[in-house]
Design an enzyme around this catalytic site. Structure first.
Site, PDB file in Angstrom:
ATOM      1  N   LYS A 295       8.363   2.781 -12.373  1.00 57.48           N
ATOM      2  CA  LYS A 295       6.907   2.858 -12.462  1.00 57.48           C
ATOM      3  C   LYS A 295       6.428   4.257 -12.054  1.00 57.48           C
ATOM      4  O   LYS A 295       5.506   4.806 -12.622  1.00 57.48           O
ATOM      5  CB  LYS A 295       6.338   1.796 -11.522  1.00 57.48           C
ATOM      6  N   ARG A 296       7.099   4.806 -11.058  1.00 63.65           N
ATOM      7  CA  ARG A 296       6.694   6.088 -10.505  1.00 63.65           C
ATOM      8  C   ARG A 296       7.032   7.249 -11.447  1.00 63.65           C
ATOM      9  O   ARG A 296       6.232   8.142 -11.675  1.00 63.65           O
ATOM     10  CB  ARG A 296       7.376   6.270  -9.149  1.00 63.65           C
TER      11      ARG A 296
END
Ligand code: GLU
Length: 549
Positions: A295-296
Site C-alpha cells: 500500500k505504501r
C-alpha cells in the site's frame, strides 16, 4: 460451576433469541445443486485495492457460473478503521469494472440474510457467545494488555509459539469465586474460546485453490468477543458465513494461518464448515526480486489508480483473469470479441502461489481491448473518464460529437484491416488527440531541416493544398514540393544516391507533419488535415513557418 448463571452474568442481555431460532430466520438457500454462494467481506476502510477486485472477480465468476449468489457483507467491527462513504465506494468501484452483487449491504434486493453490516448483527454473536459459555466452550478472560504483552515476551524469549494457550491461558481455569470477584470489581473482560484442539494432531484439508494442504489443530484460546462486546473477525466469520449460507469462502492467503481457529469455531458452534479457497498474494518484480504489492510503495495497488489513469475496465478484468486462470489468455486470444463472462472460469484452476502483477502487460491488454471498440464506444469511454477526472478543456472536447468521432475513428484506425493500437488508457488517449484542438495544440517545432528549407516546404505546400484531394493526389503534391526543392520524390531514388539530394520525400512530409500535428509521429496526415479543415490546416502551416528560426 453454574455455567448458565455465568453466561447470564457475562452476557446479561435480556433480548437475545434462542440460538436455534437463527436456523429458522436464516434457512439454507433454495438453490440448485452445485450453485455456489460467495461473498466479498471488506472492512469499510475506504481503501479498495486490487486484491479486493481480484477476490471479487473470483467470487462473482464462481457464483454466476454456477447459478449461485454473490453478496456484499461489511466487516465493520473495527470502528477505528471505518471511513464514511467507504461502502458506496466499494460498490461504485467494483461496478466500474462490471462486478455486481446480487444482495447485501446497500443493495436493492430481497436481502433475506440481512443485516449485512456486522455491527448490526451484535445480538446474533452475543447469543452464540452466551451459548458457548453455557456449554463450557468459552470463558471470560480478565488479563490486561500489559499482562498479555509480558507473556508474549516470555514466549518469544523461549522461542515458543506466542498466544493464549495451555499454561499461558491464565484465565482458562479461574474458579467461580475468582470470576465473580473480578466481575464485582468491574474488571473489563473479553470472552475467549476454550479450545478443545491439540496441536499434535494434523488433518488433511482440501483448499479449493491451494489443493491438498495439512492443517494443524488449533489450541489457542482466541478472543471471540472483545471487551466492548463486539466480535473478532474469527467469530463473526464463522457465524455470518454459516447464517448467510456461504458455500465457498474465497479470501486472501494471509488468512490461511487462521484456518485452524476457524475450523474449530465451526465445530464448536455445530455448523457445517464451508469450503475455502485462499487466493495467492499479488506480487510484483522489484529490482529482480518478487515482492508483495504494498500500500505504501505501490500506487497501483489501489483500485482508484486504474480508474484515474483510465485503463479500460474490461482490460483490467481480462488481465486479472489471465492471472487467475492460466487458460484464460489462450481462450481470449481465440475469442477476442467475446465477453469475459463467456469464459468458463474455474476456481480450482486458479494459481496456487504468488501471482505476478505486471502493469506493462495490463497496458498491452488495454490497448488491444480499446482497438476492438467502435469510435462511438471509444468516445463514450473517454468522455466518462473526462467527466470524472478530466479538466474543463478535456470535457469540452466532447461538445462537438461529430468532430471527435472523426478524430477517434482516425487515431484508432477504424475501418482499417489492422487497427491502430495507440490508445492504452483514457488519460493518455485524451492527451494523444490534444493536437486536434486549438486550446491544447502545443507544437514542438523541432525541424530537422534548415529554417529556410522548412519555410519553403510549408509555403509551397500551402499554395498547392486542396482539401478535396484524395490521399494519392495529396501525396503527389508532397512529392512535387519535394522535387522542386531538391529532395528525392521517391525514397528509393534517395537511397541510391543520397548525396544528390537534400533528403527524401519523407523528410518533406515530416516537416508538414510537425507543422500540423506538432510532432513527427501521427496517423495519416492527409486525413488529419481533412478533419482539421482547410482554414485551420493552413493557419498551422503559416504559424510554423513563422515560428521557425
Ligand atoms: N474483512 C476481511 C478482510 O477484509 C475479510 C476476509 C474474508 O474474506 O473473510 O480482509
Amino acid at each position: 460451576m453454574d455455567l448458565k448463571k455465568l453466561a447470564c452474568s457475562l452476557i446479561p442481555d435480556g433480548d437475545l433469541l434462542p440460538t436455534e431460532e437463527y436456523e429458522k430466520i436464516y434457512p439454507p438457500r433454495d438453490l440448485k445443486k452445485g450453485a455456489e454462494v460467495t461473498r466479498l467481506a471488506p472492512s469499510p476502510t475506504g481503501f479498495i485495492h486490487l486484491g479486493n477486485l481480484y477476490s471479487a472477480l473470483a467470487d462473482e465468476r464462481t457464483a454466476h457460473t454456477t447459478g449461485g449468489v454473490f453478496y456484499l457483507r461489511i466487516e465493520d467491527t473495527d470502528e477505528k478503521r471505518k471511513v464514511d462513504g467507504a461502502v458506496e465506494s466499494v460498490i461504485r468501484s467494483l461496478d466500474y469494472f462490471g462486478i455486481k452483487f446480487d444482495e447485501g449491504a446497500e443493495m436493492d434486493a430481497p436481502n433475506l440474510y440481512a443485516p449485512y453490516y456486522q455491527r448490526q448483527r451484535a445480538k446474533i454473536y452475543r447469543a452464540f457467545a452466551k451459548k458457548l459459555i453455557e456449554e463450557g466452550l468459552a470463558y471470560p478472560c480478565f488479563c490486561t494488555e500489559e499482562e498479555l504483552e509480558k507473556v508474549r515476551e516470555e514466549q518469544n524469549a523461549q522461542k515458543l509459539v506466542t498466544g493464549y494457550y495451555g499454561v499461558y491461558a491464565k484465565c482458562r481455569n479461574l474458579t467461580e469465586e475468582q470470576i465473580y470477584k473480578n466481575l464485582s470489581e468491574g474488571k473489563p473482560f473479553v470472552i475467549r474460546l476454550k479450545s478443545q484442539g491439540d496441536v499434535n494432531i494434523k488433518h488433511a484439508f482440501r483448499d479449493e485453490i491451494k489443493g491438498e494442504i495439512t492443517v494443524t489443530e488449533n489450541d489457542q484460546d482466541v478472543v471471540i468477543l472483545k471487551s466492548d462486546g463486539i466480535p473478532t473477525y474469527h467469530f463473526a466469520h464463522a457465524i455470518d458465513d454459516h447464517f448467510m449460507r456461504t458455500t465457498l469462502v474465497i479470501r486472501g492467503e494471509e488468512w490461511l494461518s487462521s484456518l485452524p481457529v476457524h475450523l474449530e469455531l465451526f465445530k464448536v458452534l455445530g455448523f457445517q464448515t464451508p469450503r475455502y479457497g485462499h487466493t495467492p498474494s499479488l506480487l510484483k518484480m522489484d529490482g529482480g526480486t518478487k515482492r508483495k504489492l504494498s500500500k505504501r510503495k505501490d500506487p497501483e495497488l489501489s483500485l482508484d489508480y486504474y480508474r484515474k489513469a483510465g485503463y479500460y475496465p474490461d482490460a483490467v478484468i481480462k488481465y486479472l483473469l489471465t492471472i487467475l486462470n492460466s487458460n484464460f489468455e489462450e481462450w481470449s486470444l481465440k475469442n477476442p470479441q467475446k465477453s469475459w463472462r463467456e469464459f468458463g472460469f474455474r476456481v480450482d484452476k486458479m494459481g496456487k502461489s504468488g501471482a505476478l502483477f505486471d502493469l506493462d502487460k495490463l497496458s498491452d491488454i488495454s490497448k488491444n481491448e480499446i482497438a476492438l471498440l467502435t469510435p462511438e464506444e471509444v468516445c463514450a469511454f473517454l468522455k466518462g473518464w473526462a467527466e470524472e477526472f478530466g479538466s474543463p478543456s478535456d470535457r469540452r472536447r466532447f461538445d462537438d460529437q461529430t468532430y471527435i468521432i472523426k478524430v477517434l475513428a482516425l487515431v484508432t484506425g477504424f475501418g482499417l484491416k489492422k487497427r491502430r493500437k495507440d490508445i492504452e488508457r483514457a488519460e493518455q488517449g485524451i492527451r494523444l488527440i490534444d493536437y486536434f484542438f486549438d486550446d491544447t495544440f502545443t507544437p514542438d517545432y523541432s525541424f530537422r531541416q534548415p529554417a529556410e528549407t522548412v519555410r519553403e516546404i510549408l509555403g509551397s505546400f500551402a499554395r498547392k493544398y486542396d482539401p478535396a484531394d484524395d490521399n494519392q493526389t495529396w501525396f503527389e503534391k508532397v512529392k512535387e514540393v519535394a522535387r522542386a526543392l531538391g529532395f528525392a520524390a521517391e525514397t528509393s531514388e534517395y537511397k541510391q544516391n543520397p548525396s544528390a539530394y537534400k533528403g527524401s520525400v519523407s523528410d518533406v512530409a515530416e516537416v508538414l507533419r510537425i507543422a500540423i500535428t506538432g510532432s513527427p509521429n501521427s496517423p495519416d496526415l492527409c486525413s488529419i488535415m481533412k478533419i482539421l479543415g482547410k482554414e485551420r490546416s493552413l493557419t498551422r502551416l503559416a504559424a510554423a513557418a513563422q515560428a521557425v528560426k
